[in-house]
Design a protein around this motif. Structure first.
Motif, mmCIF file in Angstrom:
data_model
loop_
_atom_site.group_PDB
_atom_site.id
_atom_site.type_symbol
_atom_site.label_atom_id
_atom_site.label_comp_id
_atom_site.label_asym_id
_atom_site.label_seq_id
_atom_site.Cartn_x
_atom_site.Cartn_y
_atom_site.Cartn_z
ATOM 1 N N MET A 160 11.023 16.358 -34.269
ATOM 2 C CA MET A 160 10.487 17.704 -34.436
ATOM 3 C C MET A 160 8.983 17.657 -34.721
ATOM 4 O O MET A 160 8.225 18.479 -34.191
ATOM 5 C CB MET A 160 11.236 18.414 -35.572
ATOM 6 C CG MET A 160 10.857 19.860 -35.775
ATOM 7 S SD MET A 160 9.479 20.184 -36.903
ATOM 8 C CE MET A 160 9.814 19.147 -38.272
ATOM 9 N N THR A 161 8.546 16.691 -35.520
ATOM 10 C CA THR A 161 7.122 16.560 -35.827
ATOM 11 C C THR A 161 6.328 16.222 -34.569
ATOM 12 O O THR A 161 5.257 16.802 -34.328
ATOM 13 C CB THR A 161 6.904 15.486 -36.908
ATOM 14 O OG1 THR A 161 7.622 15.871 -38.081
ATOM 15 C CG2 THR A 161 5.439 15.321 -37.242
ATOM 16 N N SER A 207 6.107 19.302 -32.498
ATOM 17 C CA SER A 207 5.175 20.258 -33.084
ATOM 18 C C SER A 207 3.727 19.852 -32.824
ATOM 19 O O SER A 207 2.894 20.688 -32.469
ATOM 20 C CB SER A 207 5.437 20.391 -34.581
ATOM 21 O OG SER A 207 4.679 21.449 -35.118
ATOM 22 N N PRO A 233 3.006 24.994 -31.978
ATOM 23 C CA PRO A 233 3.724 24.191 -32.979
ATOM 24 C C PRO A 233 5.117 24.755 -33.230
ATOM 25 O O PRO A 233 5.395 25.917 -32.945
ATOM 26 C CB PRO A 233 2.849 24.316 -34.223
ATOM 27 C CG PRO A 233 2.113 25.597 -34.047
ATOM 28 C CD PRO A 233 1.897 25.758 -32.567
ATOM 29 N N VAL A 234 5.981 23.927 -33.770
ATOM 30 C CA VAL A 234 7.311 24.376 -34.165
ATOM 31 C C VAL A 234 7.138 25.246 -35.417
ATOM 32 O O VAL A 234 6.543 24.799 -36.406
ATOM 33 C CB VAL A 234 8.229 23.167 -34.477
ATOM 34 C CG1 VAL A 234 9.560 23.635 -35.040
ATOM 35 C CG2 VAL A 234 8.430 22.314 -33.233
ATOM 36 N N ASP A 255 7.395 23.982 -39.339
ATOM 37 C CA ASP A 255 7.580 22.539 -39.238
ATOM 38 C C ASP A 255 7.427 21.828 -40.589
ATOM 39 O O ASP A 255 8.200 20.935 -40.915
ATOM 40 C CB ASP A 255 6.652 21.915 -38.195
ATOM 41 C CG ASP A 255 5.177 22.232 -38.409
ATOM 42 O OD1 ASP A 255 4.842 23.027 -39.311
ATOM 43 O OD2 ASP A 255 4.353 21.675 -37.656
#
Length: 176
Positions: free
Chosen positions: A28-29, A32, A45-46, A49
């Motif tokens: 996920m990082t 993002s 970006p997510v 995050d």
């Protein structure tokens, strides 16, 4: 199934779950950061995050504690104790296990009260608005697993002190 197999399974399952969560947080990082780099192409970006990283890493830390405890993976200082006789080192091991059990118990206890507090006040995360008590509950379950393993290892260390020889415990590969 013997008690030792149950404790080993619990510690291993929590460590694997913590690893899966950590990998998910890492992916996920990366997504993002990649989204931030390609923001001109319509990505981004997510959302939330940093909230997800905080929650995931917090859980992973607690999930790894039982495996670390089982394998004697905590930091130790052997500069002085290497000169002590074996029995003195076994006494120190028992004391360390008891202290670790007490500390883990206190941590679990405080996580429980923290979770109750977050639940009572319906606290949510800032961006994603998920209930914060969820994370406390997940960390509490992992901390309870750590307490269970730590209590078991205290009895293993007491047995070593009584028998005068190291017990055959799983994964005793940690080098200190």
């Amino acid at each position: 199934m013997t008690l030792s197999k149950i404790v080993i399974w619990l510690a291993r399952a929590l460590a694997i779950l913590g690893g899966i969560v950590l990998v998910a947080v890492t992916v996920m990082t990366v997504a993002s950061i990649t989204g931030r780099v390609f923001i001109r192409l319509g990505l981004g970006p997510v959302p939330g995050d940093f909230e997800l990283v905080q929650a995931g890493v917090g859980f992973a830390i607690f999930a790894f504690l039982p495996w670390c405890q089982l394998n004697r993976g905590h930091a130790s200082v052997d500069i002085v104790t290497s000169f002590f006789p074996a029995r003195a080192n076994r006494i120190i091991d028992v004391i360390a296990e008891v202290l670790m059990t007490v500390v883990l118990g206190l941590i679990a206890w405080q996580l429980y009260y923290g979770m109750r507090d977050k639940l009572a006040y319906s606290e949510t995360s800032f961006i994603l608005q998920y209930p914060v008590w969820w994370i406390y509950a997940a960390c509490l379950l992992a901390a309870i697993g750590a307490v269970i393993v730590s209590v078991y290892m205290t009895f293993v260390r007491i047995g070593e002190l009584r028998d005068g020889a190291p017990a055959e415990t799983p994964g005793q590969g940690a080098v200190h």
